[in-house]
Design an enzyme around this catalytic site. Structure first.
Site, PDB file in Angstrom:
ATOM      1  N   CYS A  88      45.781  52.681  46.921  1.00 24.74           N
ATOM      2  CA  CYS A  88      44.949  52.184  45.813  1.00 24.74           C
ATOM      3  C   CYS A  88      45.715  52.303  44.487  1.00 24.74           C
ATOM      4  O   CYS A  88      46.701  51.595  44.297  1.00 24.74           O
ATOM      5  CB  CYS A  88      43.613  52.917  45.788  1.00 24.74           C
ATOM      6  SG  CYS A  88      42.442  52.212  44.588  1.00 24.74           S
ATOM      7  N   ASP A 110      37.779  44.047  51.280  1.00 24.29           N
ATOM      8  CA  ASP A 110      38.419  44.639  50.108  1.00 24.29           C
ATOM      9  C   ASP A 110      38.344  43.659  48.943  1.00 24.29           C
ATOM     10  O   ASP A 110      39.005  42.626  48.936  1.00 24.29           O
ATOM     11  CB  ASP A 110      39.887  44.970  50.430  1.00 24.29           C
ATOM     12  CG  ASP A 110      40.506  45.904  49.403  1.00 24.29           C
ATOM     13  OD1 ASP A 110      40.053  45.894  48.238  1.00 24.29           O
ATOM     14  OD2 ASP A 110      41.442  46.640  49.758  1.00 24.29           O
ATOM     15  N   HIS A 166      38.294  48.921  51.874  1.00 24.13           N
ATOM     16  CA  HIS A 166      39.238  49.547  50.945  1.00 24.13           C
ATOM     17  C   HIS A 166      39.148  51.074  51.041  1.00 24.13           C
ATOM     18  O   HIS A 166      38.068  51.640  50.991  1.00 24.13           O
ATOM     19  CB  HIS A 166      38.884  49.086  49.527  1.00 24.13           C
ATOM     20  CG  HIS A 166      39.803  49.602  48.472  1.00 24.13           C
ATOM     21  ND1 HIS A 166      40.938  48.930  48.076  1.00 24.13           N
ATOM     22  CD2 HIS A 166      39.763  50.735  47.723  1.00 24.13           C
ATOM     23  CE1 HIS A 166      41.548  49.616  47.127  1.00 24.13           C
ATOM     24  NE2 HIS A 166      40.848  50.715  46.900  1.00 24.13           N
TER      25      HIS A 166
END
Length: 240
Positions: free
Chosen positions: A128, A174, A207
């Site tokens: 991330c 995501d 995600h």
């Protein structure tokens, strides 16, 4: 980076988890695991929850078990995101202080510290926020390989600047880095003949799945472990 998916399933942070030790390294408090004499090192660049996340440390220990020295620096100087829902917490102010350019400079200091202790090959994985830091680092040849997992917002220009073997592991669900975008990045990268690249989209996961999985969810653990194996294979191939 302020997508709500970034902040789902926050880990319970623990300064005592893992088989390694915390010491200062490259100017940062750093979780270090694996053989201190290894000439091969891996840097893990965390998401916004920082270097005390138990699943991240567990992954560091797993990588160390294959022969690497693994360092997980505290890029947030003791100030990771703890509770995104705290009414007093302002994510934009936090991101201004802990911006990816600062992360990039701090990561370069960690690379220099590894070099100074005799490490000859370095790989890095970024999750991330850490993926955005890492794509910038991958624009130089300081690293031997990069693995970016469910990255934050990265651009086509940043992908065009990559100069080292890079794997991008993305999630089917995501909003931050949609599969279609990652596939386009893969096409751009595969047109470069001077280094290898690999893009893989994991079905049915969201995600953060590689480090924010529920350890009691068998399916989630299996998907996370598959991504870890892909990462390990990439490092084994190029960080040597």
């Amino acid at each position: 980076m302020s997508s709500s998916q970034c902040f789902n399933n926050p880990p319970t942070l623990s300064s005592t988890c893992g088989e390694g030790t915390v010491q200062e390294f490259g100017g940062l408090q750093t979780y270090i695991t694996g053989s201190p004499d290894s000439k091969l090192a891996i840097i893990l660049i965390s998401d916004v929850f920082g270097y005390e996340a138990p699943n991240l440390r567990k992954l560091a220990d797993k990588i160390a078990g294959t022969g690497f020295l693994v360092v997980v620096p505290d890029f947030f100087y003791g100030d990771p995101i703890i509770d995104f829902n705290d009414p007093n917490f302002d994510v934009n102010s936090w991101l201004k202080v802990h911006n990816v350019d600062k992360g990039n400079e701090d990561a370069k200091a960690v690379i220099a510290a590894l070099r100074s202790k005799g490490v000859s090959a370095i790989g890095a994985a970024g999750f991330c926020w850490g993926g955005v830091v890492l794509v910038k680092l991958a624009s130089s040849t300081e690293l031997h390989a990069a693995v970016i997992l469910h990255p934050g917002p990265i651009t086509e220009d940043q992908i065009n600047d990559v100069k080292v073997p890079i794997a991008i592991l993305g999630a089917e669900i995501d909003h931050m880095s949609p599969p279609e975008q990652l596939k386009q990045f893969g096409e751009k990268l595969s047109a470069k003949s001077e280094f290898d690249s690999f893009v893989k989209i994991f079905p049915g996961v969201a995600h953060g799945w590689t480090v924010k999985y529920n350890v009691e969810d068998e399916s989630a653990v299996k998907s996370a472990e598959e991504s870890h194996l892909d990462m390990l294979n990439w490092f084994a191939k190029y960080v040597k």
